[in-house]
Scaffold this motif. Sequence first.
Motif, mmCIF file in Angstrom:
data_model
loop_
_atom_site.group_PDB
_atom_site.id
_atom_site.type_symbol
_atom_site.label_atom_id
_atom_site.label_comp_id
_atom_site.label_asym_id
_atom_site.label_seq_id
_atom_site.Cartn_x
_atom_site.Cartn_y
_atom_site.Cartn_z
ATOM 1 N N VAL A 75 0.811 -1.225 0.000
ATOM 2 C CA VAL A 75 0.000 0.000 0.000
ATOM 3 C C VAL A 75 0.846 1.277 0.000
ATOM 4 N N VAL A 76 2.133 1.173 0.317
ATOM 5 C CA VAL A 76 2.979 2.365 0.368
ATOM 6 C C VAL A 76 3.786 2.454 -0.915
ATOM 7 N N PRO A 77 3.581 3.482 -1.735
ATOM 8 C CA PRO A 77 4.360 3.609 -2.978
ATOM 9 C C PRO A 77 5.818 3.909 -2.679
ATOM 10 N N ILE A 78 6.682 3.490 -3.601
ATOM 11 C CA ILE A 78 8.107 3.634 -3.385
ATOM 12 C C ILE A 78 8.539 5.098 -3.348
ATOM 13 N N HIS A 79 7.766 5.990 -4.025
ATOM 14 C CA HIS A 79 8.196 7.398 -4.012
ATOM 15 C C HIS A 79 8.049 8.032 -2.635
ATOM 16 N N ASP A 80 7.216 7.456 -1.750
ATOM 17 C CA ASP A 80 7.162 7.972 -0.382
ATOM 18 C C ASP A 80 8.505 7.794 0.322
ATOM 19 N N LEU A 81 9.142 6.646 0.041
ATOM 20 C CA LEU A 81 10.474 6.420 0.616
ATOM 21 C C LEU A 81 11.473 7.420 0.063
ATOM 22 N N TRP A 82 11.419 7.661 -1.247
ATOM 23 C CA TRP A 82 12.363 8.598 -1.859
ATOM 24 C C TRP A 82 12.134 10.028 -1.360
ATOM 25 N N ILE A 83 10.897 10.387 -1.124
ATOM 26 C CA ILE A 83 10.621 11.731 -0.602
ATOM 27 C C ILE A 83 11.299 11.917 0.755
ATOM 28 N N GLY A 84 11.155 10.926 1.633
ATOM 29 C CA GLY A 84 11.798 11.022 2.943
ATOM 30 C C GLY A 84 13.304 11.088 2.838
ATOM 31 N N LEU A 85 13.877 10.308 1.911
ATOM 32 C CA LEU A 85 15.337 10.315 1.756
ATOM 33 C C LEU A 85 15.836 11.621 1.148
ATOM 34 N N ILE A 86 15.056 12.226 0.263
ATOM 35 C CA ILE A 86 15.456 13.499 -0.336
ATOM 36 C C ILE A 86 15.442 14.622 0.706
ATOM 37 N N LYS A 87 14.463 14.584 1.593
ATOM 38 C CA LYS A 87 14.381 15.619 2.630
ATOM 39 C C LYS A 87 15.555 15.539 3.612
ATOM 40 N N GLY A 88 16.079 14.333 3.819
ATOM 41 C CA GLY A 88 17.083 14.126 4.855
ATOM 42 C C GLY A 88 18.291 15.042 4.761
ATOM 43 N N PRO A 89 19.013 15.054 3.628
ATOM 44 C CA PRO A 89 20.195 15.930 3.550
ATOM 45 C C PRO A 89 19.861 17.411 3.704
ATOM 46 N N VAL A 90 18.704 17.825 3.192
ATOM 47 C CA VAL A 90 18.326 19.242 3.305
ATOM 48 C C VAL A 90 18.087 19.608 4.768
ATOM 49 N N PHE A 91 17.347 18.747 5.468
ATOM 50 C CA PHE A 91 17.100 19.009 6.886
ATOM 51 C C PHE A 91 18.403 18.942 7.686
ATOM 52 N N GLY A 92 19.284 18.015 7.332
ATOM 53 C CA GLY A 92 20.572 17.940 8.014
ATOM 54 C C GLY A 92 21.395 19.202 7.821
ATOM 55 N N LEU A 93 21.368 19.743 6.582
ATOM 56 C CA LEU A 93 22.079 20.989 6.310
ATOM 57 C C LEU A 93 21.515 22.127 7.143
ATOM 58 N N ILE A 94 20.190 22.222 7.221
ATOM 59 C CA ILE A 94 19.553 23.310 7.982
ATOM 60 C C ILE A 94 19.925 23.219 9.460
ATOM 61 N N VAL A 95 19.812 22.028 10.038
ATOM 62 C CA VAL A 95 20.077 21.859 11.471
ATOM 63 C C VAL A 95 21.532 22.170 11.800
ATOM 64 N N SER A 96 22.455 21.608 11.038
ATOM 65 C CA SER A 96 23.873 21.821 11.316
ATOM 66 C C SER A 96 24.284 23.264 11.038
ATOM 67 N N LEU A 97 23.745 23.850 9.986
ATOM 68 C CA LEU A 97 24.087 25.226 9.652
ATOM 69 C C LEU A 97 23.615 26.185 10.743
ATOM 70 N N ALA A 98 22.399 25.958 11.263
ATOM 71 C CA ALA A 98 21.885 26.820 12.340
ATOM 72 C C ALA A 98 22.755 26.704 13.586
#
Length: 372
Positions: free
Chosen positions: A302-325
């Motif tokens: 029931v869970v499409p594979i692009h949901d996994l990719w969306i979470g993985l794509i967000k990861g580096p961006v959120f990591g950059l924001i947290v570490s940069l702050a």
Amino acid sequence: MRQWADFSLVEGEGGGEGTTLAIEGPLRVHAIGDLDRRLEQLDHPFNRVDLSGVTEIDTTGAWLAWQFAEDHDAEIVGESEQARRLIAAISSVEDRPYDPPPEPGPIKRVAAETGEIVAGWGTGFVAVLGFLGATLSSFGSIIAHPGRMRWKALVRQMQLVGVNSLPIIGLMSFLIGIVIAQQGAVQLAQFGAEIYTINLTGRLSLRELGILMTAIMVAGRSGSAFAAQIGTMNLTEEIDAMRTIGVSPMEALVVPRVLAAMLMMPLLGFYSAVLAIIGGAFISAFALDIPFFTFLSRIQEVVPIHDLWIGLIKGPVFGLIVSLAGCYHGMQVKGNAEEVGLRTTQAVVTAIFTVIVLDAFFAIFFSELGWE
């Protein structure tokens, strides 16, 4: 020679009415003693203040004689050239009462404070962009000269950001999965659609809450640590010492932390989503009579594979924001230890706020791409 200032009264001197006050001795601050208090107790009508017997005088003594003459409308006579200059300087100063400016009205005050906050946001945004540019420049410098990369520092930060976070993130995600499944089942039961609890838990965990809650936890745990560590080094002038010996603080402190957060965040987000799904499967086995492994196997359908990719794509961006702050606010510490606590708080608040705003942007962006 007199060591203390004193006075005497001369009646009717100079053929006029009233009394002449003759001050004698050193009229200086250390020699006045209680002379001012004794002069205040005199109630005679004075027409002159005779300073011919004064051996020394300073500003305090000149002010005392001038003030007494002003209070009694008397004339100062017999003063020396120094006394004349001091009295002239004191008498030329106008005693103007302080008139505070009127308090602004509430509307004007709120508007002014709002303007200051907005201006501060603008200044801070420009400063963060500059810091991001300096970080990217340091990345470029390391790519051009790989030998300058501090691999041990990178591995150490990956351990602190990632491995040491596994217990708390795992527990949090497991409990969140339980809450999602339980509350979702309660609402879906009104429509006889409890089976869709699997869809709700799986998609929400992989697409949104897994990576979002992980970013919030990392911001509170590692982002605050970055700000406190770098801020303390800034306060103790260790960063200045690094610059003095030719070591770039951006390459030594910022780059390993930013890179570690960007590498570990997708892995932590995936780990968080898996634990949330396991928590949902755990509660569903008791509340919905859905077998544990049936819940997990159904997730794959029931869970499409692009949901996994969306979470993985967000990861580096959120990591950059947290570490940069965290690194940016740590670099801004100046003055005292209180500034470390203030900047640490600002780092966490900035990171969490920015992550939530970006998550909303990602939700709209991926919906427009058709990844719904």
